[in-house]
Design an enzyme around this catalytic site. Structure first.
Site, mmCIF file in Angstrom:
data_model
loop_
_atom_site.group_PDB
_atom_site.id
_atom_site.type_symbol
_atom_site.label_atom_id
_atom_site.label_comp_id
_atom_site.label_asym_id
_atom_site.label_seq_id
_atom_site.Cartn_x
_atom_site.Cartn_y
_atom_site.Cartn_z
ATOM 1 N N HIS A 194 54.025 6.315 -23.752
ATOM 2 C CA HIS A 194 54.749 5.708 -22.827
ATOM 3 C C HIS A 194 55.040 6.624 -21.845
ATOM 4 C CE1 HIS A 194 54.058 2.314 -25.264
ATOM 5 N NE2 HIS A 194 54.119 1.607 -24.227
ATOM 6 N N GLU A 240 45.754 -7.079 -28.558
ATOM 7 C CA GLU A 240 45.809 -5.588 -28.751
ATOM 8 C C GLU A 240 45.553 -4.870 -30.128
ATOM 9 O OE1 GLU A 240 49.505 -4.063 -26.310
ATOM 10 O OE2 GLU A 240 50.409 -5.813 -27.136
ATOM 11 N N ASP A 259 46.917 -0.136 -27.201
ATOM 12 C CA ASP A 259 46.976 -0.468 -28.533
ATOM 13 C C ASP A 259 45.668 -0.844 -29.229
ATOM 14 O OD1 ASP A 259 49.616 0.304 -29.260
ATOM 15 O OD2 ASP A 259 50.258 -1.409 -27.857
ATOM 16 N N CYS A 287 44.571 -4.784 -19.314
ATOM 17 C CA CYS A 287 45.452 -4.376 -18.645
ATOM 18 C C CYS A 287 45.892 -2.855 -19.159
ATOM 19 C CB CYS A 287 46.828 -5.122 -18.514
ATOM 20 S SG CYS A 287 47.524 -5.459 -20.218
HETATM 21 C C1 PEP Z 1 48.395 -1.750 -24.141
HETATM 22 O O1 PEP Z 1 48.545 -1.658 -25.317
HETATM 23 O O2 PEP Z 1 47.142 -1.677 -23.594
HETATM 24 C C2 PEP Z 1 49.409 -2.218 -22.958
HETATM 25 C C3 PEP Z 1 48.990 -2.554 -22.071
HETATM 26 O O3 PEP Z 1 50.569 -2.359 -23.448
HETATM 27 P P1 PEP Z 1 51.311 -1.010 -23.611
HETATM 28 O O4 PEP Z 1 50.780 0.166 -22.999
HETATM 29 O O5 PEP Z 1 52.506 -1.126 -22.811
HETATM 30 O O6 PEP Z 1 51.739 -0.746 -25.108
HETATM 31 MG MG MG Z 2 50.666 -2.239 -26.022
#
Ligand code: PEP
Ligand code: MG
Length: 585
Positions: free
Chosen positions: A191, A433, A457, A504
């Site tokens: 993140h 995910e 994920d 996404c």
């Molecule tokens: C993902 O897991 O692809 C996602 C968009 O969520 P994050 O990156 O916030 O875990």
């Molecule tokens: Mg995620």
């Protein structure tokens, strides 16, 4: 000149000076202090010890009043130790002899002291080890906290070098002070990396040992395109990079012309191109880059940047601001995706053994219902202000989804009783995910209004590769055939059940994947705001048939390497400028 290779996580090249940050909870790396800093390092030790003693004295007085003189004695031991020359003198000696930073000298001496206590045969002494670690943390907090404050007064723009950065640390940097990041730890979709991209700050992670050679003020080049960091670059290298920076500036400028054009393939198929955001203000960049709206609002960042949970009203204000900034364009809010590598302040004290497989995301929300309900109330209240959808993260079984929907329903009833308006037709979706969710997409499709594939994920759980661990970063890839097969299955199930499906994760924002994703049947992509123009450029250069052919070819490969090489070659043929590399290795 020293060259480090790592993982590029946020594009762009910058030239700046190092600013080092150590995390008090981790081992402090050995870091040399330049000669002209030595005097200041001694002063910093003295200030940190004095500050810590003052704190302990205040604590002693408070304890004496509430618990009595006997209980307050524990602080006398702590204070005594911090005033003891057998601790202080070796710290100063180490700074002089080894020319190291105050942080390093202090942490080494506390280690030595803890070792001495733990070796003592007398049990009472051995119990002092915990006290020593307690003091170690206290003194380091002074040193590191004070150092962090210096960041806002720096006379130069800084490249932050750290072992690792938490998402909240990254998010709290002032954009005009920090121009780049380089860390020892971390993976492409950690993140911290995502926040660096959101802030549009070039970053390289997974450098393993960069902290050992860095010192404040050292000249440095961050190459976020190739994952290279160059400490103390020579003149020729500096010149080459200056030329490259200028060339990329011109390329970006050419992309800005694309912003106002639709994201449409050459055969006229419209692709919806949305932005992923962590903070409402990023919406301006999404719109300026020609995004159609927001496909993922990572609301947990509202929580991660403050010490305490944001109130219902604070959240409402944030969602309202998003709707206002979007001026009628759609917004997809994801409920708090806390846990795993997105720990809140209060939870960092109770670490899980295996946090990525632990109490995170929808699981965490369902175990913390008052918090979850506060968020849902805020979302529902804002839902009447403009087009909005809500989705739940990391759903792995239908029961979880039903529970979450039930809570949402309860909150709706509460609002109704209170006479507060909300969108009674609010679309409710879930993220795909995990392999579990992907394989069962057909089942989930009957219970949701839309899917959003979280490839970050999905890759982590399909390949059993920690997305934040630099040691296995080379194994982490959305181009793995297992991942592309799962994405294909999800898109198929969604089509069969007439459920809109978008993607996404970071893969959606990598130009090499654009054709493949279209070829697999996706028509909605949600990406990091800064990459919208280049993705749009790819979309506008291809037709759907061509993408489908490419996807079929990818389906015939059985290794990630083949897929990656093929996708790169195909994309390079379309926009060669984006692949323009430097010669410096
Ligand atoms: C993902 O897991 O692809 C996602 C968009 O969520 P994050 O990156 O916030 O875990
Ligand atoms: Mg995620």
């Amino acid at each position: 000149m020293e060259v480090f290779k790592g993982i590029p996580v946020s594009p762009g090249v910058v030239i700046g000076k190092v600013f080092t940050i150590d995390d008090e909870r981790r081992r402090i790396p050995r870091r040399s202090a330049p000669k002209n800093r030595i005097k200041r390092e001694h002063e910093r030790v003295t200030e940190a010890l004095e500050g810590s003693i003052a704190e302990l004295q205040a604590l002693r007085e408070r304890a004496e009043k509430s618990l009595g003189a006997e209980a307050a004695k524990i602080f006398a031991f702590h204070i005594g130790l911090l005033q003891d020359s057998s601790l202080i003198d070796p710290i100063h000696k180490r700074i002089d002899e080894e020319q190291v930073t105050a942080e390093y000298a202090v942490s080494q001496e506390f280690h030595r002291l803890a070792g001495l206590f733990s070796e003592m045969s007398e049990g009472a002494f051995r119990t002092k080890v915990d006290d020593v670690w307690d003091l170690d943390r206290r003194v380091l907090r002074h040193l590191i906290g004070e150092h962090m404050e210096e960041l806002s007064d720096l006379p130069y723009q800084a490249v932050v070098v750290a072992r690792d950065l938490t998402p909240s640390q990254t998010a709290s940097f002032e954009r005009d002070k920090v121009i780049g990041f380089a860390t020892d730890a971390g993976g492409r979709t950690s993140h911290t990396a995502i926040v660096a991209r959101a802030l549009n700050i070039p970053a390289v992670v997974g450098l393993e040992t960069i902290t050992l050679s860095s010192y404040d003020g050292a000249p440095v080049i961050i190459d976020g395109d190739r994952g290279v960091v160059i400490l103390n670059p020579d003149q020729e290298t500096l010149d080459q990079h200056r030329v490259y920076i200028e060339r990329m500036r011109v390329f970006q400028l050419s992309l800005s012309e694309v912003a106002d054009l639709p994201a449409e393939t050459t055969d006229g198929v419209r692709i919806e191109l949305y932005g992923n955001i962590e903070f409402p203000d990023e919406i301006e960049t999404v719109l300026a880059n020609g995004g159609d709206g927001i496909g993922l609002f990572r609301t947990e960042f509202l929580y991660l940047t403050s010490e305490i949970e944001p109130s219902e009203d604070e959240q409402f204000e944030a969602y309202k601001r998003c709707v206002e900034l979007l001026g009628g364009k759609p917004l997809t809010i994801r409920t708090f995706d806390l846990g795993s590598d997105k720990q809140t302040q209060s939870r960092s004290e109770a670490p899980e053994r295996n946090p990525a497989l632990g109490c995170r995301s929808i699981r965490y929300c369902l175990q913390n219902l008052p918090m979850f309900k506060r968020q849902l109330r805020a979302i529902l209240r804002a839902s009447v202000l403009g087009p909005m959808k809500v989705m739940f993260p990391l759903v792995t079984n239908p029961l979880e989804l039903r529970q979450a929907r039930m809570v949402l329903h309860d909150v709706m009833e509460d609002l109704q009783e209170e006479g507060i308006e909300y969108d009674t037709n609010l679309r409710v979706g879930m993220m795909i995910e995990t392999p579990a969710a992907a394989v069962m997409a057909g089942v989930f499709a009957r219970e949701v209004d839309f899917f959003s594939i979280g490839s970050n994920d999905l890759v982590q759980y399909t390949l059993a590769v920690d997305r934040t661990n630099e040691r296995v970063a080379s194994l982490y890839s959305a181009a793995h055939p297992a991942v592309t097969k799962l994405i294909k299955e999800v898109v198929r199930s969604a089509r069969r059940h007439n459920v809109p499906c978008s993607i996404c994760g970071e893969a959606a924002g990598e130009i090499e994947f654009t054709m493949l994703l279209i070829g697999l049947g996706l028509r909605t992509l949600s990406v990091t705001p800064s990459v919208i123009p280049s993705i749009k450029q790819v979309i506008r250069s291809v037709d759907v048939k061509q993408c489908e052919r490419l996807a079929r070819r990818v389906g015939s490969f059985d290794s990630e390497r083949q897929v990656t090489a093929f996708l790169r070659e195909q994309t390079r043929a379309i926009i060669p400028e984006a692949f323009d590399g430097r010669t410096v290795e």
